[in-house]
Design a protein around this motif. Structure first.
Motif, PDB file in Angstrom:
ATOM      1  N   LEU A  14      25.212  56.140 -29.432  1.00  0.00           N
ATOM      2  CA  LEU A  14      26.240  56.522 -28.147  1.00  0.00           C
ATOM      3  C   LEU A  14      27.580  56.701 -28.812  1.00  0.00           C
ATOM      4  CD1 LEU A  14      25.274  54.204 -25.559  1.00  0.00           C
ATOM      5  CD2 LEU A  14      25.116  56.654 -25.609  1.00  0.00           C
ATOM      6  N   ILE A  15      27.938  55.724 -29.831  1.00  0.00           N
ATOM      7  CA  ILE A  15      29.172  55.783 -30.389  1.00  0.00           C
ATOM      8  C   ILE A  15      29.270  57.033 -31.389  1.00  0.00           C
ATOM      9  CG2 ILE A  15      30.529  54.776 -32.360  1.00  0.00           C
ATOM     10  CD1 ILE A  15      29.579  52.101 -31.463  1.00  0.00           C
ATOM     11  N   GLU A  16      28.386  57.519 -32.181  1.00  0.00           N
ATOM     12  CA  GLU A  16      28.209  58.530 -32.969  1.00  0.00           C
ATOM     13  C   GLU A  16      28.366  59.745 -31.906  1.00  0.00           C
ATOM     14  OE1 GLU A  16      25.189  61.052 -35.885  1.00  0.00           O
ATOM     15  OE2 GLU A  16      25.217  58.578 -35.795  1.00  0.00           O
ATOM     16  N   GLU A  17      27.567  59.654 -30.866  1.00  0.00           N
ATOM     17  CA  GLU A  17      27.393  61.141 -29.942  1.00  0.00           C
ATOM     18  C   GLU A  17      28.761  61.189 -29.210  1.00  0.00           C
ATOM     19  OE1 GLU A  17      24.715  62.682 -26.562  1.00  0.00           O
ATOM     20  OE2 GLU A  17      23.471  61.739 -28.305  1.00  0.00           O
ATOM     21  N   THR A  18      29.266  60.143 -28.675  1.00  0.00           N
ATOM     22  CA  THR A  18      30.664  60.452 -27.829  1.00  0.00           C
ATOM     23  C   THR A  18      31.853  59.952 -28.329  1.00  0.00           C
ATOM     24  OG1 THR A  18      30.493  57.978 -27.249  1.00  0.00           O
ATOM     25  CG2 THR A  18      29.045  59.374 -25.966  1.00  0.00           C
ATOM     26  N   GLY A  19      31.798  59.676 -29.554  1.00  0.00           N
ATOM     27  CA  GLY A  19      33.129  59.518 -30.223  1.00  0.00           C
ATOM     28  C   GLY A  19      33.843  58.226 -29.583  1.00  0.00           C
ATOM     29  N   GLU A  20      33.200  57.573 -28.949  1.00  0.00           N
ATOM     30  CA  GLU A  20      33.785  56.234 -28.287  1.00  0.00           C
ATOM     31  C   GLU A  20      33.880  55.142 -29.246  1.00  0.00           C
ATOM     32  OE1 GLU A  20      35.567  56.110 -25.109  1.00  0.00           O
ATOM     33  OE2 GLU A  20      35.275  58.195 -25.712  1.00  0.00           O
ATOM     34  N   LYS A  21      34.633  54.077 -29.060  1.00  0.00           N
ATOM     35  CA  LYS A  21      34.658  52.877 -30.057  1.00  0.00           C
ATOM     36  C   LYS A  21      33.922  51.872 -29.534  1.00  0.00           C
ATOM     37  CE  LYS A  21      39.091  54.144 -32.288  1.00  0.00           C
ATOM     38  NZ  LYS A  21      40.500  54.067 -32.303  1.00  0.00           N
ATOM     39  N   LYS A  22      33.358  50.842 -30.337  1.00  0.00           N
ATOM     40  CA  LYS A  22      32.515  49.934 -29.653  1.00  0.00           C
ATOM     41  C   LYS A  22      33.781  48.737 -29.435  1.00  0.00           C
ATOM     42  CE  LYS A  22      28.512  47.177 -31.325  1.00  0.00           C
ATOM     43  NZ  LYS A  22      27.808  47.148 -32.519  1.00  0.00           N
ATOM     44  N   ALA A  23      33.327  48.231 -28.033  1.00  0.00           N
ATOM     45  CA  ALA A  23      34.262  47.073 -27.705  1.00  0.00           C
ATOM     46  C   ALA A  23      33.594  45.982 -27.394  1.00  0.00           C
ATOM     47  CB  ALA A  23      34.844  47.557 -26.349  1.00  0.00           C
ATOM     48  N   TYR A  24      34.133  44.830 -27.712  1.00  0.00           N
ATOM     49  CA  TYR A  24      33.831  43.637 -27.636  1.00  0.00           C
ATOM     50  C   TYR A  24      34.104  42.695 -26.488  1.00  0.00           C
ATOM     51  CZ  TYR A  24      31.215  44.594 -32.070  1.00  0.00           C
ATOM     52  OH  TYR A  24      30.567  45.156 -32.869  1.00  0.00           O
ATOM     53  N   SER A  25      33.435  42.089 -25.686  1.00  0.00           N
ATOM     54  CA  SER A  25      34.100  40.958 -24.669  1.00  0.00           C
ATOM     55  C   SER A  25      33.536  39.687 -25.119  1.00  0.00           C
ATOM     56  CB  SER A  25      33.590  41.562 -23.283  1.00  0.00           C
ATOM     57  OG  SER A  25      32.398  41.453 -23.068  1.00  0.00           O
ATOM     58  N   GLU A  64      32.050  58.861 -18.319  1.00  0.00           N
ATOM     59  CA  GLU A  64      31.180  60.084 -18.163  1.00  0.00           C
ATOM     60  C   GLU A  64      30.507  60.436 -19.323  1.00  0.00           C
ATOM     61  OE1 GLU A  64      31.573  64.229 -15.951  1.00  0.00           O
ATOM     62  OE2 GLU A  64      33.603  63.164 -16.494  1.00  0.00           O
ATOM     63  N   LYS A  65      31.203  60.406 -20.511  1.00  0.00           N
ATOM     64  CA  LYS A  65      30.400  60.657 -21.886  1.00  0.00           C
ATOM     65  C   LYS A  65      29.131  60.090 -22.100  1.00  0.00           C
ATOM     66  CE  LYS A  65      34.523  61.747 -24.579  1.00  0.00           C
ATOM     67  NZ  LYS A  65      35.494  61.372 -25.720  1.00  0.00           N
ATOM     68  N   ILE A  66      29.229  58.562 -21.901  1.00  0.00           N
ATOM     69  CA  ILE A  66      28.033  57.733 -21.995  1.00  0.00           C
ATOM     70  C   ILE A  66      27.046  58.079 -20.923  1.00  0.00           C
ATOM     71  CG2 ILE A  66      27.317  55.351 -21.836  1.00  0.00           C
ATOM     72  CD1 ILE A  66      29.940  54.842 -23.223  1.00  0.00           C
ATOM     73  N   ARG A  67      27.453  58.079 -19.543  1.00  0.00           N
ATOM     74  CA  ARG A  67      26.694  58.553 -18.366  1.00  0.00           C
ATOM     75  C   ARG A  67      25.689  59.835 -19.044  1.00  0.00           C
ATOM     76  NH1 ARG A  67      26.173  62.191 -14.570  1.00  0.00           N
ATOM     77  NH2 ARG A  67      28.591  62.883 -14.915  1.00  0.00           N
ATOM     78  N   LEU A  68      26.557  60.944 -19.319  1.00  0.00           N
ATOM     79  CA  LEU A  68      25.866  62.283 -19.861  1.00  0.00           C
ATOM     80  C   LEU A  68      24.754  61.891 -21.041  1.00  0.00           C
ATOM     81  CD1 LEU A  68      28.598  64.563 -19.252  1.00  0.00           C
ATOM     82  CD2 LEU A  68      26.567  64.728 -18.089  1.00  0.00           C
ATOM     83  N   SER A  69      25.286  61.200 -21.962  1.00  0.00           N
ATOM     84  CA  SER A  69      24.405  60.819 -23.180  1.00  0.00           C
ATOM     85  C   SER A  69      23.141  60.185 -22.688  1.00  0.00           C
ATOM     86  CB  SER A  69      25.134  60.138 -24.205  1.00  0.00           C
ATOM     87  OG  SER A  69      24.236  59.932 -25.131  1.00  0.00           O
ATOM     88  N   LEU A  70      23.255  59.188 -21.707  1.00  0.00           N
ATOM     89  CA  LEU A  70      21.945  58.458 -21.440  1.00  0.00           C
ATOM     90  C   LEU A  70      21.119  59.167 -20.347  1.00  0.00           C
ATOM     91  CD1 LEU A  70      23.747  54.966 -20.774  1.00  0.00           C
ATOM     92  CD2 LEU A  70      22.051  55.679 -22.947  1.00  0.00           C
ATOM     93  N   ALA A  71      21.632  60.097 -19.808  1.00  0.00           N
ATOM     94  CA  ALA A  71      20.886  60.958 -19.012  1.00  0.00           C
ATOM     95  C   ALA A  71      19.798  61.623 -19.736  1.00  0.00           C
ATOM     96  CB  ALA A  71      21.825  61.826 -18.124  1.00  0.00           C
ATOM     97  N   GLU A  72      20.040  61.953 -21.046  1.00  0.00           N
ATOM     98  CA  GLU A  72      18.865  62.413 -21.783  1.00  0.00           C
ATOM     99  C   GLU A  72      17.730  61.372 -22.342  1.00  0.00           C
ATOM    100  OE1 GLU A  72      20.996  63.873 -25.108  1.00  0.00           O
ATOM    101  OE2 GLU A  72      22.025  65.689 -23.947  1.00  0.00           O
ATOM    102  N   GLY A  73      18.306  60.019 -22.021  1.00  0.00           N
ATOM    103  CA  GLY A  73      17.120  59.130 -22.377  1.00  0.00           C
ATOM    104  C   GLY A  73      18.097  57.941 -22.970  1.00  0.00           C
ATOM    105  N   MET A  74      17.140  56.972 -23.274  1.00  0.00           N
ATOM    106  CA  MET A  74      17.709  55.579 -23.679  1.00  0.00           C
ATOM    107  C   MET A  74      18.325  55.919 -25.396  1.00  0.00           C
ATOM    108  SD  MET A  74      15.227  52.550 -22.260  1.00  0.00           S
ATOM    109  CE  MET A  74      16.141  51.176 -23.095  1.00  0.00           C
TER     110      MET A  74
END
Length: 195
Positions: free
Chosen positions: A183-194, A167-177
Motif C-alpha cells: 500500500l505504501i509503495e502504490e499510494t505513496g503514503e507514509k507508514k504511521a504508528y499509534s 481514498e488512495k488506500i480504499r481504491l488500492s484495496l478494491a483490487e484485493g488484499m
C-alpha cells in the motif's frame, strides 16, 4: 442527444442576449464553456481588477438559468503539482463556482484509450465527491468518429496525486488484499504508528 455548437466572436458576457435566446429556443439543459479564457476575452483592462472579467462571466452565466460546465486551464508550473491544482488567474474562478474538479491524465496526446481521473476539489452543498476514473477510447468507423466512455478503477500513481490518503488506500484495496508495504509503495503514503 442533440448538441448545438456555437462559435463566439466576442466575450460571453457581451454575447449573453443571443446565448439566452439560443438556450430558450432549444430547451438547452447544459451549456459547456470552452474555455473560460476565451469566454472572458476582451473584458476588463490590464490596469483594472483582474477579477472583474470572471465576476462578469459568472453573472452572465446565471442569466442562462441552466447548468453550466466551464473548462479552464492551470499554469505550466501547476501541471506537475501534487495535490489540488487551481485554475490560472483569478481566485474567483473557484470562489464563484458551485463545484470544481481537477482532471488528470496519464495518457500521451492522441493515445487511445485515454486514462483520466476526475477529482472533486470544491463542493458547496456537501462533502467532496469521490474521485472517478474514466477510460475514453476514440475511433472512426464508416467515416463516422466515435468515442466510448467507461468507468474504471484509478490505478496510475500520477492520477492518485490529488486524492487523500484514505481514498488512495480504499481504491488500492478494491483490487484485493495488500500488505502495508504494498500500500505504501502504490499510494505513496507514509507508514504511521499509534501507541
Amino acid at each position: 442527444t442533440n448538441m448545438i455548437y456555437r462559435h463566439c466572436q466576442r466575450s460571453l458576457p457581451d454575447d449573453i442576449a443571443e446565448t439566452i435566446k439560443l438556450c430558450n429556443e432549444n430547451n438547452v439543459a447544459l451549456v459547456i464553456v470552452d474555455s473560460v479564457a476565451m469566454a472572458t476575452a476582451g473584458l476588463g483592462d490590464s490596469g483594472g481588477d483582474q477579477n472583474e472579467s470572471i465576476i462578469k462571466l459568472y453573472t452572465a452565466l446565471r442569466l442562462l438559468n441552466t447548468t453550466c460546465l466551464l473548462i479552464d486551464h492551470v499554469s505550466a508550473a501547476d501541471m506537475e503539482k501534487k495535490g489540488p491544482r487551481k485554475p490560472y488567474g483569478s481566485i474567483y474562478k473557484i470562489n464563484l463556482a458551485r463545484m470544481a474538479f481537477d482532471l488528470r491524465s496519464t495518457s500521451k496526446s492522441g493515445e487511445s484509450p485515454l486514462h483520466i481521473a476526475l477529482h472533486n476539489i470544491k463542493r458547496n452543498d456537501g462533502p467532496l465527491l469521490g474521485s472517478v476514473g474514466l477510460s475514453i477510447a476514440f475511433g472512426t468507423e464508416d467515416n463516422v468518429d466515435w468515442a466510448k466512455y467507461e468507468l474504471e478503477t484509478i490505478k496510475a500513481t500520477s492520477l492518485l496525486q490529488n486524492m487523500g490518503g484514505a481514498e488512495k488506500i480504499r481504491l488500492s484495496l478494491a483490487e484485493g488484499m495488500k500488505s502495508v508495504d504494498e500500500l505504501i509503495e502504490e499510494t505513496g503514503e507514509k507508514k504511521a504508528y499509534s501507541r
